[in-house]
Design an enzyme around this catalytic site. Structure first.
Site, short mmCIF file in Angstrom:
data_model
loop_
_atom_site.label_atom_id
_atom_site.label_comp_id
_atom_site.label_asym_id
_atom_site.label_seq_id
_atom_site.Cartn_x
_atom_site.Cartn_y
_atom_site.Cartn_z
CD GLU A 27 -2.83 1.09 2.48
OE1 GLU A 27 -2.90 0.04 3.15
OE2 GLU A 27 -3.62 2.05 2.63
CG ASN A 72 -7.62 2.40 5.52
OD1 ASN A 72 -8.49 1.58 5.25
ND2 ASN A 72 -7.11 2.49 6.74
CG ASN A 172 -9.35 -1.16 1.71
OD1 ASN A 172 -8.99 -2.33 1.83
ND2 ASN A 172 -9.19 -0.27 2.69
CD GLU A 173 -10.20 -2.39 6.11
OE1 GLU A 173 -10.11 -1.30 6.69
OE2 GLU A 173 -9.53 -3.39 6.44
CE1 TYR A 244 -3.26 -6.40 8.94
CE2 TYR A 244 -5.45 -5.41 8.96
CZ TYR A 244 -4.26 -5.66 8.30
OH TYR A 244 -4.05 -5.18 7.03
CD GLU A 292 -6.08 -4.73 4.38
OE1 GLU A 292 -5.89 -4.41 5.57
OE2 GLU A 292 -6.52 -3.96 3.52
CD GLN A 349 0.22 -2.62 3.80
OE1 GLN A 349 1.03 -2.03 3.11
NE2 GLN A 349 -0.91 -2.04 4.22
O1 AHR Z 1 -3.00 -2.78 6.17
C1 AHR Z 1 -3.20 -1.59 6.87
C2 AHR Z 1 -4.64 -1.09 6.77
O2 AHR Z 1 -5.48 -1.97 7.45
C3 AHR Z 1 -5.25 -1.02 5.40
O3 AHR Z 1 -4.97 0.18 4.75
C4 AHR Z 1 -6.71 -1.12 5.68
O4 AHR Z 1 -7.40 -1.71 4.62
C5 AHR Z 1 -6.79 -1.92 6.96
O5 AHR Z 1 -7.61 -1.34 7.88
#
Ligand code: AHR
Length: 498
Positions: A27, A72, A172-173, A244, A292, A349
């Site tokens: 990103e 994001n 995205n999201e 995460y 992700e 990432q």
């Molecule tokens: O990977 C970091 C961020 O985590 C990304 O930009 C977003 O999609 C997620 O919230």
């Protein structure tokens, strides 16, 4: 010593591993692009400014696909700012990460870089501040041969042949209030349907990923997926998941149990996809793109103190320790056990930002999580067997968590069986047995182990090899039975061949 058994049958198959399950993500964030993969003034840079030391490590990881440019970031991105002569590219505010984006690296550079990294591109379009029209334009720029405004613009920019990018994320999201242009499920579902339909008019061969929830605990989880798919089922191929984990309260057994939560998350999203399919009397299975996933928490406090509106700050630079590598191993096992439905996944990432690879001006090194990821991506090829695992469990906030996490992959072509396994017990070794009489003549070719006495041990630039794997694992096949000893808190790869 604890005891566990893995029951295999070569006819009981979960599914073929789609290698895209070992994807990753770059990103425009922190030092992922600038100083990560691209640093023209570095002694490590090639003629295009790409860091050769980083490319070498990425090739070691054998990454099949990389998602780009966000995250994001994409929800406010104008891709046109990052193409054409570099001196004409504007610097702009990136509102997602409160930094300045100078656009010296963009779409074409990423396509060139991906070729050098031996990987495919998974491109995301901006459905936050932009919409279907813009998605159509960027696809025309990338995939149409010539003779139209955007395809000729690409040729003017020095790219005669189309990029032919097949895999596209529709935003995205979009459920997240932090996202530029976030939407309700109905708003997003309709936009995804419309955008997907228009993109397929430009190039019917594209594969499209719709946004699922940003994480499992989103208040709209479940209804978001069902509503979005209700709108765009006909136009999309995959639904995304993001998650995460972090060891915030210092409870390692509970942290290591997070993969149980991931497993349930995947099963729930599969159920929702199938519910929508049934409701629509649909023929098509919607598969999952877990685009992700990782451990992310070490850098949270430091990030709150960052100066705003600078370029490429040290942002989200988690330094991973040994226990993080164990969980990453377990998460890979979890993804593989769902190989029938998880077709794409991206470790988020790849470089510097919550990443397996770190850089400084003087070099690049492998974080602890590099190793399980590399093992899985280089050796986890074939068909996942639907195993029964008999293992003791412990109580966790995710419910009962087995001390043993494992997956078995059969590769008939190469006549290999690969077992990835994590022993989560912090005190005891574990004896694991497996009846392999159906695999006559197979013997242990290699048993790789990664462990460390200190769960918090890290690899740093000064000490890059504190946590590394070795091949001294103890396992053997005798009378058709595999017997392996998995050391306490260890990641294991057992390779059996004929
Ligand atoms: O990977 C970091 C961020 O985590 C990304 O930009 C977003 O999609 C997620 O919230």
């Amino acid at each position: 010593m604890k005891k566990a058994e893995i029951v295999v049958d070569k006819s009981f198959l979960t599914g073929e591993v789609d290698r895209r399950i070992y994807g990753s993500f770059i990103e425009h964030l922190g030092r992922a692009v600038y100083q990560g993969i691209y640093q023209p003034d570095s002694p490590f840079a090639d003629e295009q400014g790409f860091r050769k030391d980083v490319l070498k490590l990425i090739r070691e990881l054998n990454v099949p696909v990389v998602r780009y440019p966000g995250g994001n970031f994409v929800s406010g991105y104008h891709w046109e700012d990052g193409v054409g002569p570099k001196e004409k590219r504007p610097s702009k505010l990136d509102l997602a990460w409160c930094v300045i984006e100078n656009n010296q690296f963009g779409l074409n550079e990423f396509v060139d870089w991906a070729k050098k990294a031996d990987t495919e591109v998974m491109m995301a379009v901006n459905l936050g501040t932009r919409g279907a029209e813009d998605a159509k334009n960027v696809l025309e720029y990338c995939n149409i041969k010539g003779g139209t405004y955007y395809s000729d613009l690409r040729r003017e920019h020095g790219y005669e042949a189309p990029h032919n990018i097949k895999l596209w994320c529709l935003g995205n999201e979009m459920d997240g209030p932090w996202q530029m242009g976030h939407k309700t499920a109905d708003e997003y579902g309709r936009l995804a349907e419309e955008t997907g339909r228009i993109m397929r008019m430009v190039d019917p061969s594209v594969e499209l990923v719709a946004c699922g929830s940003s994480y499992l605990d989103m208040p709209t989880f479940g209804t978001w997926e069902a509503t979005v798919l209700d709108h765009c089922y006909d136009q999309v191929d995959y639904l995304s998941l993001h998650q995460y984990y972090g060891n915030r309260d210092g409870n390692t057994p509970d942290f290591l149990a997070s993969s149980v939560g991931m497993d349930e998350f995947i099963s729930s999203v599969v159920s929702i996809c199938d519910y929508v399919k049934a409701k629509k009397h649909g023929k098509k299975k919607i598969n999952l793109s877990f685009d992700e996933w990782n451990v992310w928490y070490h850098s949270n406090e430091a990030d709150k103190k960052l100066e705003k509106w600078v370029q490429a700050p040290h942002q989200l630079e988690d330094v991973y320790n040994f226990e993080d590598a164990l969980l990453v191993g377990s998460m890979l096992i979890t993804l593989l056990r769902h190989a029938d439905r998880v077709k794409i996944a991206c470790l988020a990432q790849l470089v510097n930002v919550i990443a397996p690879i770190m850089t400084s001006d003087t070099g690049a090194w492998r974080q602890t999580i590099f190793y399980p990821y590399m093992h899985a991506s280089t050796m986890g090829v074939g068909t996942v067997l639907n195993t029964i695992v008999k293992a003791p469990v412990y109580a966790s906030s995710f419910g009962d968590a087995p001390y043993l996490d494992s997956v078995v992959i059969m590769n008939e072509e190469n006549e290999t069986l690969t077992i990835f396994a994590v022993n989560k017990d912090l005190e005891e070794d574990m004896e694991v047995t497996c009846d392999l009489r159906q695999f006559a003549g197979y013997h242990v070719a290699e048993h790789i182990v990664m462990t460390h006495d200190d769960m918090k041990a890290e690899n740093t630039e000064a000490n890059p090899d504190t946590v590394v794997p070795h091949t001294g694992g103890i396992s053997k096949v005798e009378n058709g039975r595999l017997c392996a000893v998995l050391g306490r808190h260890s990641w294991n790869v057992i390779r059996l061949t004929k």
